[in-house]
Design an enzyme around this catalytic site. Structure first.
Site, short mmCIF file in Angstrom:
data_model
loop_
_atom_site.label_atom_id
_atom_site.label_comp_id
_atom_site.label_asym_id
_atom_site.label_seq_id
_atom_site.Cartn_x
_atom_site.Cartn_y
_atom_site.Cartn_z
N GLY A 37 45.99 34.74 37.18
CA GLY A 37 47.05 35.73 37.40
C GLY A 37 47.44 35.72 38.86
O GLY A 37 47.76 36.76 39.44
N ALA A 45 48.91 38.08 46.42
CA ALA A 45 48.52 38.61 47.73
C ALA A 45 47.10 38.17 48.08
O ALA A 45 46.79 37.86 49.24
CB ALA A 45 48.62 40.14 47.73
N ASP A 61 48.27 30.59 36.43
CA ASP A 61 49.20 31.60 35.92
C ASP A 61 50.13 30.96 34.89
O ASP A 61 50.29 29.73 34.87
CB ASP A 61 50.04 32.19 37.07
CG ASP A 61 50.50 33.61 36.79
OD1 ASP A 61 51.30 33.80 35.85
OD2 ASP A 61 50.08 34.53 37.51
N ASN A 115 41.48 37.64 37.46
CA ASN A 115 42.44 38.69 37.78
C ASN A 115 43.55 38.86 36.75
O ASN A 115 44.22 39.88 36.73
CB ASN A 115 43.04 38.39 39.16
CG ASN A 115 44.15 39.35 39.52
OD1 ASN A 115 43.93 40.55 39.71
ND2 ASN A 115 45.38 38.83 39.59
N SER A 166 40.12 48.51 36.41
CA SER A 166 41.13 49.53 36.69
C SER A 166 40.46 50.89 36.66
O SER A 166 39.44 51.09 36.00
CB SER A 166 42.24 49.46 35.63
OG SER A 166 43.04 50.63 35.64
N TYR A 179 43.96 48.98 26.59
CA TYR A 179 43.89 48.57 27.99
C TYR A 179 42.70 49.25 28.67
O TYR A 179 41.90 48.58 29.34
CB TYR A 179 45.19 48.94 28.69
CG TYR A 179 45.20 48.68 30.19
CD1 TYR A 179 45.50 47.42 30.68
CD2 TYR A 179 44.91 49.69 31.09
CE1 TYR A 179 45.50 47.16 32.05
CE2 TYR A 179 44.91 49.46 32.46
CZ TYR A 179 45.21 48.19 32.94
OH TYR A 179 45.20 47.95 34.28
N VAL A 212 48.89 50.41 41.37
CA VAL A 212 49.29 49.59 42.51
C VAL A 212 50.73 49.13 42.29
O VAL A 212 51.16 48.91 41.15
CB VAL A 212 48.37 48.36 42.66
CG1 VAL A 212 48.70 47.57 43.91
CG2 VAL A 212 46.89 48.78 42.68
N THR A 214 52.94 46.74 41.64
CA THR A 214 53.04 45.36 41.19
C THR A 214 54.08 45.26 40.08
O THR A 214 54.58 46.27 39.58
CB THR A 214 51.69 44.87 40.64
OG1 THR A 214 51.35 45.66 39.48
CG2 THR A 214 50.59 44.99 41.68
#
Length: 276
Positions: A37, A45, A61, A115, A166, A179, A212, A214
């Protein structure tokens, strides 16, 4: 028993200097990292930060265009710092290709950041099987990636694996129960691997940020009014703070089987590994 430490996080040279007095710091320079990812969001980043720290990075990715653009950006001055590999993390052979590319291109794997992740509003309540994709990407790929990471890192004398969870693991989202379940599972999975540090010199940690800024967060906001209201209420964690947490999880030799939580901006919390 879980022991928690709470402190305000200030990323500064002085803090780095003080922390090295009591903590062994793994040097990132000349290490080889894989980031799934890694073409967008804090995956990208993180890839940029790792290259700045002197690492060479394999970016995995499904976003081919963004991944190739990031590879070009990172490979400036005729130096190969990064390589993009198309990777659907639900495909085990794609995952294996990341590690084989790292081995063949840079000589091994020292750091793995599992990630890749997705979030789908109402994934459970719409009475379809969309939720299975969330489990495949957010949990199953982490397990498979970690298996491969251990396999390749053993050849290299050890390494570090950092998984992405998370804060929804601790404060479940009613609009995305699958999730939240996957993120809680990633934390339990990571904590269960704490002994790898003793047996194989492989540390496994997990970073658990709140909201965050994103692409994933913006997509969720566009699809769910309730999610947008939650963002307005709790705010966003700056992406730099998330990356600093990843770097901490990688460098700090005392962290093994631990969870770094970022519940809000300027606040970092470490949940230490628990044992029976």
């Amino acid at each position: 028993m879980v022991i928690e430490f709470l402190f305000f996080y200030q990323h500064s040279k002085s803090q780095k200097k003080n922390s090295t007095c009591s903590t062994k710091i793994m040097q990132i320079k000349d290490k080889v990292a894989i980031v799934t990812g890694g073409a967008n969001g804090f995956g990208a980043a993180l890839a940029r930060r790792l290259v700045r720290e002197g690492a060479r990075v394999i970016i995995g990715d499904i976003d081919k265009k963004s991944g190739q653009n990031l590879e070009t950006e990172l490979n400036q001055i005729n130096k190969i710092n990064a390589k993009f590999v198309f990777c659907d993390v639900t495909n085990f052979e794609h995952l294996r290709q990341l590690f084989e590319t790292a081995q063949n291109t840079f000589g091994g794997v020292d750091i793995l950041c599992n990630n890749a992740g997705i979030a789908q509003p109402n994934e459970f309540y719409d009475q379809t099987d969309r939720w299975k994709k969330t489990i495949d990407i957010n949990l199953n790929s982490v397990i498979k990636g970690t298996q491969l990471g251990i396999q390749f890192m053993k050849k290299h004398g050890g390494g570090v694996i950092v998984n992405t969870a998370s804060m929804s693991a601790f404060y479940p989202l009613t609009i995305a129960p699958i999730y939240s379940a996957t993120k809680r599972a990633v934390i339990g999975f990571t904590q269960s691997l704490r002994d790898l540090n003793d047996t194989d010199k492989i540390r496994v940690n997990v970073v658990s940020p709140a909201f965050v800024d994103t692409n994933l967060t913006r997509e969720m906001m566009a699809k769910s009014e309730l999610f947008e209201q939650m963002i307005k209420k709790f705010g966003l964690v700056p992406i730099d703070e998330v990356i600093n947490a990843f770097i901490m999880a990688i460098q700090d030799d005392k962290l093994a089987g631990d969870t770094i939580m970022l519940p809000k901006a300027n606040r970092l919390k470490i949940m230490q590994k628990s044992s029976l």
